[in-house]
Design an enzyme around this catalytic site. Structure first.
Site, short mmCIF file in Angstrom:
data_model
loop_
_atom_site.label_atom_id
_atom_site.label_comp_id
_atom_site.label_asym_id
_atom_site.label_seq_id
_atom_site.Cartn_x
_atom_site.Cartn_y
_atom_site.Cartn_z
N SER A 191 24.17 26.18 37.34
CA SER A 191 25.40 25.50 36.92
C SER A 191 25.56 25.57 35.41
O SER A 191 24.65 25.16 34.66
CB SER A 191 25.39 24.03 37.36
OG SER A 191 26.55 23.37 36.87
N GLU A 334 35.03 28.72 41.13
CA GLU A 334 35.85 27.68 41.73
C GLU A 334 37.11 28.26 42.40
O GLU A 334 37.74 27.60 43.23
CB GLU A 334 36.25 26.64 40.69
CG GLU A 334 37.13 27.16 39.57
CD GLU A 334 37.22 26.18 38.41
OE1 GLU A 334 38.36 25.88 38.00
OE2 GLU A 334 36.17 25.71 37.93
N HIS A 361 27.77 23.61 45.43
CA HIS A 361 28.88 22.73 45.06
C HIS A 361 28.95 21.55 46.04
O HIS A 361 27.93 21.13 46.56
CB HIS A 361 30.18 23.53 45.01
CG HIS A 361 30.32 24.35 43.76
ND1 HIS A 361 31.41 24.27 42.93
CD2 HIS A 361 29.49 25.27 43.19
CE1 HIS A 361 31.25 25.09 41.91
NE2 HIS A 361 30.10 25.71 42.05
N ARG A 365 29.58 26.47 49.89
CA ARG A 365 30.92 27.01 50.10
C ARG A 365 30.89 28.38 50.76
O ARG A 365 31.81 28.73 51.51
CB ARG A 365 31.69 27.07 48.78
CG ARG A 365 32.21 25.70 48.33
CD ARG A 365 32.98 25.78 47.03
NE ARG A 365 33.56 24.48 46.71
CZ ARG A 365 34.08 24.17 45.53
NH1 ARG A 365 34.09 25.06 44.56
NH2 ARG A 365 34.59 22.96 45.32
N ARG A 406 38.33 21.99 47.77
CA ARG A 406 38.80 23.37 47.77
C ARG A 406 38.70 24.00 49.16
O ARG A 406 39.45 24.93 49.48
CB ARG A 406 38.04 24.19 46.73
CG ARG A 406 38.25 23.63 45.32
CD ARG A 406 38.01 24.65 44.25
NE ARG A 406 37.93 24.02 42.94
CZ ARG A 406 38.98 23.64 42.21
NH1 ARG A 406 40.21 23.82 42.66
NH2 ARG A 406 38.80 23.07 41.03
#
Length: 450
Positions: A191, A334, A361, A365, A406
């Site tokens: 990150s 993202e 995240h 994802r 998202r």
């Protein structure tokens, strides 16, 4: 109603089930012709709140984002003694914020980060300035998010951290009113927020900071550039003696009134909608220059077949289908959920790489996107560092959000072309865009053309 008290706008497609808000994604009736104004950037709002809390006087944030993540940051800073008040001036998405730093940060408190990675990584260094203990915790769905590297770095700069030997949340910062600073070796491969979190507070360290990234890769570099630009606006210079090194001298941060740009990453599903439904979607307030990763959308979507132009601060995308593409999203992970959603509706095989870090995240994802597309009849393959999508005819079904904003917006995007797609909890979009469902229907109802 979400756990954080946000109640998304009532929507005719919403069905309340337990704590979640199930939502049938509306299909597009025809090509779009819509213009939207979006709320402020989550990333900029979080950074400017922290910098304003450390500044030498009162600052005003103009047009900040009001969302769950923003609320978590505001609550965290108030817990440490920062005064944050709503201005009398109110924009279309809420009031400006007036931030006054405390004479000294206070301890004896608990900071609940919710699901906000920025709160975890940005407030932990700030807690070192407190006088007394600050317990850092998070929502149960976010306790897995990496914090070991940050704990290690905090100890290197002289912060007393009690993590019970777990190298993760929850942990306690035993604040002594100041942070020594100095040289830190940090692996930020998982990150870039580890780098930004330390840089934001570095000027207030006793001897500043010399930060060296030791990992083989560094994701989301635009977010680090954003942090450096925000610091520069407040008079803090970040030197770069080498590509993976940052040096910040000790010194003051200027109080400053700052206008927050619209969130360009939140614009992604709206712009992509015109590629699926056809027609045009325009987003107002698009900056000529931005360090937001969402600024890369113009190039990414162009390569996927869109036509884009910017005039007078308005970015307009005209779409007529999705062309197969290959893209490296290491600088803008993202955006991956939206881009993978487009790939499921493209005219050929697409490959999205450079996104291994998005496994860490709000959810994994990569796995969530692969499972979601395949559950609707698609063909998505998990790669070590990405996803390969071979378009197949899709059918309706439940699209699982996995508590991830998202993921939910990607389900809405696919639902434009696929009937009977139901997002299991549209309420999770309140994390960064509480008005998502309302704006999505506005785009379709006000902008659809025959």
């Amino acid at each position: 109603m979400t756990h954080d008290g946000y109640s998304p706008h009532p929507d005719p497609g919403a069905v309340v089930a337990r704590d979640a808000i199930a939502w049938r994604a509306p299909q597009a009736d025809g090509p779009l012709r819509a213009e939207l104004t979006l709320p402020g950037s989550k990333s900029l709002t979080g950074r400017e709140l922290v910098l304003a809390a450390l500044a030498d006087g009162t600052s005003t944030l103009v047009a900040p984002l009001h969302s769950q993540d923003s609320a978590r940051m505001i609550d965290a800073l108030r817990t440490l003694g920062v005064t944050i008040e709503e201005s009398e001036h109110t924009g279309p998405y809420g009031p400006d914020l007036v931030v006054t730093p405390p004479a000294s940060f206070r301890g004896g408190a608990e900071v609940d980060c919710g699901q906000a990675g920025t709160v975890m990584r940005f407030v932990a260094p700030l807690a070192g300035f407190a006088r007394g203990d600050v317990r850092m915790t998070a929502h149960e769905t976010a306790l897995h998010r990496p914090m070991g590297e940050m704990i290690h770095a905090l100890r290197e700069v002289g912060v007393d951290v009690d993590d019970g030997g777990n190298w993760s949340l929850p942990f306690t910062v035993r604040g002594h009113g100041h942070v020594r600073g100095g040289e830190v070796h940090l692996d930020a491969s998982r990150s870039s927020q580890f780098v930004s979190g330390l840089l934001l507070s570095a000027a207030r360290f006793d001897v500043g900071l010399h930060l060296i990234h030791t990992g083989r890769r560094l994701p989301s570099i635009p977010h680090i550039d954003m942090t450096i630009e925000c610091l520069a606006h407040r008079g803090v210079r970040v030197e770069r003696p080498a590509p993976n090194e940052w040096v910040v001298a000790a010194g003051p941060l200027r109080a400053k009134d700052v206008a927050i740009e619209p969130d360009l990453s939140n614009a992604a599903p709206f712009l992509a909608a015109a590629m699926i439904a056809g027609g045009t979607v325009s987003v107002t307030g698009w900056p000529a220059h931005s360090t937001q990763p969402g600024a890369m959308l113009t190039e990414i979507l162009h390569d996927a077949g869109a036509r884009l132009h910017r005039r007078g601060g308005v970015l307009t995308l005209t779409g007529s289908g999705v062309r197969a593409f290959d893209v490296d999203l290491s600088a803008a992970g993202e955006l991956a959920p939206t881009i993978v959603g487009l790939a499921a509706l493209a005219d050929g095989v697409s490959t999205i790489t450079g996104i291994g870090h998005i496994r860490l995240h709000e959810t994994d994802r990569i796995r969530a996107l692969v499972d979601g597309i395949n559950a609707l009849g698609g063909d998505a393959q998990e790669l070590p560092d990405g996803i390969r999508v071979t378009p197949r005819p899709l059918h309706g079904g439940v699209w699982r959000s996995h508590h991830d904003h998202r993921m939910a917006t990607t389900g809405a995007l696919i639902g434009l072309a696929v009937p009977d797609v139901v997002i299991d909890d549209i309420g999770v979009t309140a994390k960064t865009l509480p008005q998502f469902a309302q704006l999505w229907r506005q785009m379709l109802s006000e902008g659809a053309t025959a």
